[in-house]
Motif scaffolding. Structure first.
Motif, PDB file in Angstrom:
ATOM      1  N   PRO A  53     111.292   7.602   6.238  1.00 15.19           N
ATOM      2  CA  PRO A  53     109.897   7.824   6.647  1.00 15.19           C
ATOM      3  C   PRO A  53     109.004   6.783   5.968  1.00 15.19           C
ATOM      4  N   LYS A  72     119.782   8.635   8.410  1.00 16.38           N
ATOM      5  CA  LYS A  72     118.369   8.958   8.259  1.00 16.38           C
ATOM      6  C   LYS A  72     118.155   9.693   6.932  1.00 16.38           C
ATOM      7  N   THR A  91     108.243   5.202  10.804  1.00 16.61           N
ATOM      8  CA  THR A  91     109.596   5.003  10.287  1.00 16.61           C
ATOM      9  C   THR A  91     109.834   3.544   9.930  1.00 16.61           C
ATOM     10  N   ASP A 132     115.571  11.794   4.671  1.00 18.14           N
ATOM     11  CA  ASP A 132     114.339  12.563   4.862  1.00 18.14           C
ATOM     12  C   ASP A 132     113.421  12.452   3.649  1.00 18.14           C
TER      13      ASP A 132
END
Length: 332
Positions: free
Chosen positions: A50, A10, A90, A12
């Protein structure tokens, strides 16, 4: 990585923002690269960003490359922009090693690539995906594997530095195949490398199973057939007005496609000249027409004044010759 060999990375928003700031300061970066470090041999890698970060990358007119040990994919800024418009928070990019079943029940290794927004896969990505897969052989090509096991060579693929890269429309399953051809009449020929490239992607066929015919003269029908093949032999409709192109000719659909796209025209409304020898200036005109049809900028011109036969270039071909010369000089 979990017990199934699945890993998720992931990224950020703060990290993306820092990278974009560095890219802006550098001024020469056109692609943001995300390459997560994965411990162990993962069978499936997912990278999540994101949606706001995807929007920011697109807003800076940058492409995004997601590189994993299994495969990589590059999404152009126009594709990122469309992904950012979809509902969700996402955007994920997944590369997964899978086994596919082909004709006759044969099984082989393949890679499934997916792009999703909030877990929902998209059908296509505007501008396409450039897929990169490790490849050991120079004759390797990417093959698109359909759900029913049907395989289609991705003709727009290039092999270099131990990888093969190809352009696809969106999420798909691909495999690497060594499709190199062996011809008895190309060894030592000045065009051997180009012949290997074109024949492995089946843009050109040989004159037989073992010969290519490297010095055989090319005609107008041959070139448009190559371009038509490179575009995946799209479906066509309508009819040609050329009286010298039979409906059962092997090049009929290619000529119909090329004329409808404005890539080539006939000598007149009735005559195409399929079997006429293709001159270099005609080739320049056709290739320039193909580039225009693909939306490429062909406004830049090369300086052809140094050619000893520049005065022999026809007026109708001069602009195209200048464009093709510019492209050639830039490539070298």
């Amino acid at each position: 990585m979990n017990s199934k060999g699945e890993a998720t990375a992931k990224v950020d928003a703060e990290t993306v923002e820092q990278v974009l700031e560095q890219a802006a300061e550098d001024g020469s970066i056109s692609t943001i690269v995300v390459a997560p470090e994965i411990d162990g041999d993962a069978s499936k890698v997912t990278v999540e960003l994101p949606k706001s970060s995807v929007s920011d990358i697109a807003g800076d007119s940058l492409d995004l490359t997601v590189s994993t040990p299994i495969a990589g994919m590059t999404i152009p800024s126009e594709g990122l922009s469309e992904l950012a418009k979809q509902s969700g928070s996402t955007v994920s990019f997944t590369a997964e090693s899978v086994t596919v079943t082909g004709a006759g029940g044969s099984k082989s290794d393949a890679i499934r690539l997916d792009v999703a927004v909030n877990g929902k896969s998209v059908d296509t990505v505007p501008g396409g995906l450039t897929v990169t897969v490790p490849a050991a052989d120079a004759g390797s090509v990417l093959v698109l594997v359909a759900e029913d096991g049907t395989e289609t060579i991705i003709r727009k693929s290039v092999t270099a530095d131990g990888e093969v890269a190809g352009l696809v429309d969106g999420p798909c399953t691909v495999k690497v195949v060594d499709n190199a051809k062996t011809f008895t009449d190309t060894s030592g020929h000045w065009a051997a490398d180009a012949i290997d490239f074109a024949s492995s992607r089946e843009l050109f066929n040989g004159t037989s199973a073992t010969t290519f015919g490297p010095d055989v003269t090319m005609n107008r029908a041959m070139l448009v057939t190559v371009l038509y093949s490179m575009e995946g032999n799209p479906a066509v409709s309508g009819e040609l007005t050329f009286k010298d192109v039979s409906k059962d000719a092997w090049y009929y659909n290619a000529v119909l496609w090329a004329t409808q796209k404005g890539i080539i025209s006939g000598y007149s409304a009735d005559k195409f000249g399929s079997n006429d020898t293709l001159t270099r200036e005609q080739m320049a005109l056709i290739l320039n027409g193909y580039a225009k049809n693909k939306g490429y900028d062909v406004s830049a011109k090369g300086d052809v004044s140094g050619f000893a036969d520049v005065k022999a270039i026809s007026d109708w071909a001069l602009s195209s010759v200048e464009s093709v010369s510019y492209t050639h000089l830039r490539a070298h």
